[in-house]
Design a protein around this motif. Structure first.
Motif, mmCIF file in Angstrom:
data_model
loop_
_atom_site.group_PDB
_atom_site.id
_atom_site.type_symbol
_atom_site.label_atom_id
_atom_site.label_comp_id
_atom_site.label_asym_id
_atom_site.label_seq_id
_atom_site.Cartn_x
_atom_site.Cartn_y
_atom_site.Cartn_z
ATOM 1 N N GLY A 112 -5.054 -3.007 2.695
ATOM 2 C CA GLY A 112 -5.041 -2.136 4.048
ATOM 3 C C GLY A 112 -3.797 -1.435 4.220
ATOM 4 O O GLY A 112 -3.756 -0.583 5.140
ATOM 5 N N THR A 113 -2.702 -2.135 4.068
ATOM 6 C CA THR A 113 -1.507 -1.838 4.733
ATOM 7 C C THR A 113 -0.770 -0.906 3.654
ATOM 8 O O THR A 113 0.478 -0.497 3.849
ATOM 9 N N LEU A 114 -1.359 -0.503 2.566
ATOM 10 C CA LEU A 114 -0.467 0.272 1.394
ATOM 11 C C LEU A 114 -0.913 1.607 1.538
ATOM 12 O O LEU A 114 -1.806 2.306 2.165
ATOM 13 N N LEU A 159 -9.566 -1.242 -3.827
ATOM 14 C CA LEU A 159 -8.827 -2.608 -4.085
ATOM 15 C C LEU A 159 -9.612 -3.411 -3.214
ATOM 16 O O LEU A 159 -10.372 -3.063 -2.047
ATOM 17 N N PHE A 160 -9.621 -4.818 -3.491
ATOM 18 C CA PHE A 160 -10.493 -5.796 -2.647
ATOM 19 C C PHE A 160 -9.722 -6.203 -1.582
ATOM 20 O O PHE A 160 -8.516 -6.657 -1.436
ATOM 21 N N PRO A 161 -10.226 -5.857 -0.183
ATOM 22 C CA PRO A 161 -9.508 -5.948 0.934
ATOM 23 C C PRO A 161 -9.050 -7.412 1.545
ATOM 24 O O PRO A 161 -8.330 -7.505 2.262
ATOM 25 N N HIS A 162 -9.741 -8.420 0.834
ATOM 26 C CA HIS A 162 -9.519 -9.589 1.313
ATOM 27 C C HIS A 162 -8.484 -10.527 0.438
ATOM 28 O O HIS A 162 -8.497 -11.636 0.512
ATOM 29 N N TYR A 163 -8.159 -9.709 -0.674
ATOM 30 C CA TYR A 163 -6.966 -10.230 -1.491
ATOM 31 C C TYR A 163 -5.963 -9.461 -1.344
ATOM 32 O O TYR A 163 -5.631 -8.448 -1.262
ATOM 33 N N LEU A 165 -1.431 -6.880 1.787
ATOM 34 C CA LEU A 165 -2.891 -6.696 1.833
ATOM 35 C C LEU A 165 -2.967 -5.356 1.496
ATOM 36 O O LEU A 165 -2.297 -4.451 2.295
#
Lengths: 369, 233
Positions: free
Chosen positions: A138-140, A98-102, A136
Motif C-alpha cells: 500500500g505504500t509503494l 500485490l498481496f496487501p497483507h504481505y 507494505l
C-alpha cells in the motif's frame, strides 16, 4: 535487422483456441518462438487478454490445445487441463495485484521454490527494489509496485512470462523507464516473454516477434521487423506510422559532435545522435518511412549524413492516399520502408529492382533500447 | 458483591458452552461461507434459506428438531449412541450443539460478506505463482477476510451465551451440566421468594454482555486498523 528467433529454435509455445463468449469469438492458432519477446498487439476487445488467460490457465476454452515446449497444458479433446498453479507460467497483470497483507519481501517469495532462492538477491538487485523489501504494498508508488510484481513473477521460476499491459496507468517518464528496464530484462533472463499491449511504442521497443490480433482472430504472426514491412498490414499497423525497425551494434562514439556510429552488417554504417551505450552493445532503432529520401546516385553537397546503397524490393501505391508511393528498400540483410510523393517517384522513374541510394538524416532515428 | 458457588457454576457453564459452540461451528461456518461467497450453483437460495432458518424460527422449534434428529431415538442420535456410545441430550455438549446451531447463521453471514469483498484477482495472481486452491484460501482469502471472521465469531459467541429456548428444549435445565446463566435466571424467576437472587443474576448477565460487547468492538477496531495500515497510502 533482428535475427529471427524461429529460424534457430523450434517454436516453443503452440496455442489453438476456439471459444465463444456471447458475441465474441476467439479463434486463434499460433506457434511462438521459444525465446525473446513476443508482442501481442491489438485494440481493446481484440482478444489479447482472453488469449493470455487461456495460456495461463485462468480460463478454459470450449475447445483448445496449448503446448509449452514438450509439455501439453491443455487438450480439451483428451479432457486434459493442467491447473494454473501447475503450469509454471508467470503472469504480470495490468494492475500489480500485490498481496496487501504481505510485505514486499513476502510478495516476492510467495511463489518462490526452494531452488530459486539463490536468485533472490540477483533479481532484487536487477529490479532495484532492495530498499523496498520491508515495505507494505500500500505504500509503494505505481512504478515500484510493477517492479515488485515483475520480480514476484520471475522468482516463481516460470517457463514462460506473460505480461498483460504491465505499464497501464503509469505516467510518461515512469513508463519509459520501466519499458527500457523490461527490454533489458528480456535480454538478461533466459525466459520467453509474451508482452500484451495496445501501444505501438511499447511493442516497437520491446518485441522481437509480433502477433497481430483483430476481433478475436490472429491477423499475422512474424518477426516484428518483417511484419512492419508488409504493405497489406499498413492499416492494422497504423499506430506504427509505417516505421521500420533496425538493429545494429554500437562501434564508436564521437565525443566532439555527440554522435554514435552503428554497424548494420554487410559494411553498412549509420550515424545517429549520441547515445549512452557501451561499445558493442545492440541498439534498436526506429525510422519513419517519411524520413527516408531517395537519390539515384550517391549525392554530394547534402546534409544527409547517412547515404546507404539499396535496391527497391517492392512498390505499393496506396489507394487511400493517391499522392504517395510506398517503397520497400533492401539494404544488405535489412529492409526499410520509404514514402515518397508520386510526383517524385515518376520524375525519378523508379522501378522494382532498381539500385538507388537511401538518404537518412541522423536526427531522424529514435533509439528504442 | 461476592458470587455464590451456584452463580460461579452458571457463569462457568455459560462460557464453556459458548466457547464450545463457537469452536465446533467455525470449521463448517468458514467452509459454507466460502462456498456461498465464491460459487454459483442451483439451489443456492435454498441453501442460504436453510442456513438462516434458526434466525427466524422459534428457538423451541430448533431444539425440538435437534431432539428428533439427535435424541437417542433420533436418526443420527441412535447411530451416535450405537457407534460411539455418545448421547447428546441432557449434557453440556448437547447444549453447545444447540447454541452452536442457533449462532451458525450469524457467523456465516458476517464471514460471507467479508469473503465476497476479497478481490478474486488476487486469488488468480496467487494461483499463477504456483499456489494450490487450498493454499490460496489459507494465505490470501482467509487472512484478508479476518475482519469478518472476528465480527462473526464475536456475534456467534454472544448469541451462544444468551441462547435459551433451543438449549432448554434439547439439553434441558440440569444444574452443573446445562444450567447456563439464562437458564439459572429462568429457574430463579420460577421459584417464589428468590427475587433478589434473580436480580443479582440479571445484573451479572448485563455486566457480561457489556464486557463482551466492549471486547468485540476493541478487537474489531484493532483488526480493521491493522488492515488499514496495510492499505494506507
Amino acid at each position: 535487422m533482428p535475427t529471427d528467433p524461429s529460424t534457430h529454435s523450434s517454436p516453443s509455445l503452440r496455442v489453438d483456441i476456439d471459444q465463444r463468449l456471447g458475441n465474441f469469438h476467439l479463434q486463434v492458432s499460433l506457434a511462438l518462438p521459444g525465446q525473446g519477446v513476443t508482442g501481442i498487439f491489438g485494440t481493446s476487445g481484440s482478444g489479447k487478454t482472453s488469449l493470455m488467460r487461456v495460456i495461463a490457465g485462468l480460463e478454459t476454452p470450449d475447445r483448445g490445445h496449448v503446448q509449452l515446449g514438450e509439455r501439453t497444458l491443455l487438450d480439451t479433446r483428451q479432457r486434459l487441463v493442467v491447473p494454473a498453479h501447475k503450469r509454471r507460467i508467470g503472469v504480470v497483470f495490468q494492475e500489480a495485484r500485490l498481496f496487501p497483507h504481505y510485505r514486499v519481501r513476502g510478495n516476492l517469495t510467495y511463489g518462490m521454490p526452494d531452488h530459486a532462492a539463490s536468485r533472490f538477491d540477483e533479481i532484487v538487485a536487477l529490479l532495484g527494489i532492495a530498499h523496498l523489501l520491508e515495505r507494505l504494498p500500500g505504500t509503494l508508488s505505481g512504478g515500484e509496485s510493477r517492479r515488485v510484481a515483475i520480480g514476484r513473477a520471475l522468482l516463481s521460476d516460470p517457463r514462460l512470462l506473460l505480461m498483460d499491459e504491465p505499464l497501464t496507468g503509469l505516467d510518461g517518464a515512469r513508463k519509459q523507464e520501466l519499458l527500457h528496464f523490461i527490454a533489458r530484462l528480456a535480454r538478461q533472463v533466459d525466459i520467453p516473454i509474451i508482452y500484451v499491449s495496445h501501444d505501438p511504442d511499447e511493442i516497437a521497443t520491446i518485441a522481437d516477434h509480433l502477433v497481430l490480433m483483430r476481433s478475436g482472430r490472429m491477423e499475422a504472426s512474424a518477426p516484428l521487423s518483417h511484419l512492419l514491412q508488409r504493405f497489406d498490414l499498413t492499416q492494422a499497423l497504423a499506430g506504427f506510422d509505417a516505421a521500420s525497425i533496425l538493429e545494429g551494434h554500437v562501434i564508436s562514439h564521437d565525443a566532439h559532435y555527440q554522435l554514435t556510429r552503428v554497424a548494420l552488417g554487410d559494411g553498412l554504417e549509420l550515424l545517429l545522435p549520441g547515445t549512452q551505450t557501451t561499445l558493442g552493445s545492440t541498439l534498436r532503432l526506429r525510422i519513419h518511412a517519411r524520413d527516408i529520401a531517395i537519390a539515384l546516385a550517391p549525392a554530394t553537397g547534402t546534409s544527409y549524413r547517412n547515404q546507404l546503397p539499396a535496391h527497391i524490393e517492392a512498390i505499393e501505391m496506396p489507394a487511400e492516399t493517391p499522392h504517395t508511393v510506398e517503397l520497400r528498400l533492401r539494404l544488405g540483410a535489412h529492409r526499410l520502408r520509404a514514402r515518397l510523393t508520386r510526383l517524385a517517384f515518376d520524375q525519378l522513374g523508379l522501378a522494382e529492382g532498381q539500385r538507388i541510394t537511401a538518404l537518412i538524416r541522423s536526427v531522424a532515428f529514435t533509439s528504442l533500447q | 458483591m461476592t458470587l455464590s458457588p451456584t452463580e460461579w457454576e452458571a457463569i462457568r457453564l455459560s462460557l464453556l458452552i459458548g466457547l464450545a459452540a463457537v469452536a465446533w461451528i467455525l470449521p463448517p461456518g468458514i467452509a459454507v461461507a466460502w462456498w456461498l461467497a465464491r460459487f454459483e450453483f442451483r439451489g443456492k437460495a435454498l441453501v442460504d434459506g436453510l442456513i438462516h432458518l434458526p434466525l427466524v424460527l422459534p428457538p423451541v422449534v430448533v431444539g425440538y428438531l435437534l431432539l428428533v434428529a439427535l435424541g437417542r431415538q433420533g436418526m443420527v442420535g441412535a447411530w451416535l449412541y450405537r457407534v460411539f456410545g455418545v448421547s447428546l441430550p441432557f449434557t453440556w455438549q448437547g447444549a453447545a450443539v444447540a447454541s452452536g446451531v442457533m449462532a451458525f447463521p450469524l457467523l456465516v453471514r458476517a464471514l460471507r460478506l467479508s469473503l465476497e469483498a476479497v478481490d478474486p484477482k488476487l486469488e488468480a495472481a496467487a494461483r499463477t505463482l504456483g499456489a494450490s486452491r487450498w493454499r490460496v484460501f489459507a494465505t490470501i482469502t482467509l487472512p484478508l477476510a479476518v475482519p469478518g471472521l472476528v465480527t462473526g465469531t464475536m456475534l456467534a459467541f454472544a448469541r451462544a451465551l444468551s441462547e435459551f429456548g433451543a438449549t432448554i428444549t434439547f439439553a434441558s435445565n440440569i444444574p452443573g451440566e446445562t444450567r447456563t446463566l439464562p437458564l439459572a435466571l429462568y429457574t430463579l424467576i420460577q421459584t417464589p421468594g428468590r427475587e433478589s437472587a434473580a436480580a443479582r443474576l440479571c445484573v451479572l448477565s448485563i455486566v457480561i454482555a457489556l464486557l463482551s460487547l466492549i471486547a468485540s468492538e476493541w478487537l474489531a477496531r484493532r483488526t480493521r486498523q491493522r488492515l488499514q495500515e496495510r492499505d494506507a497510502y
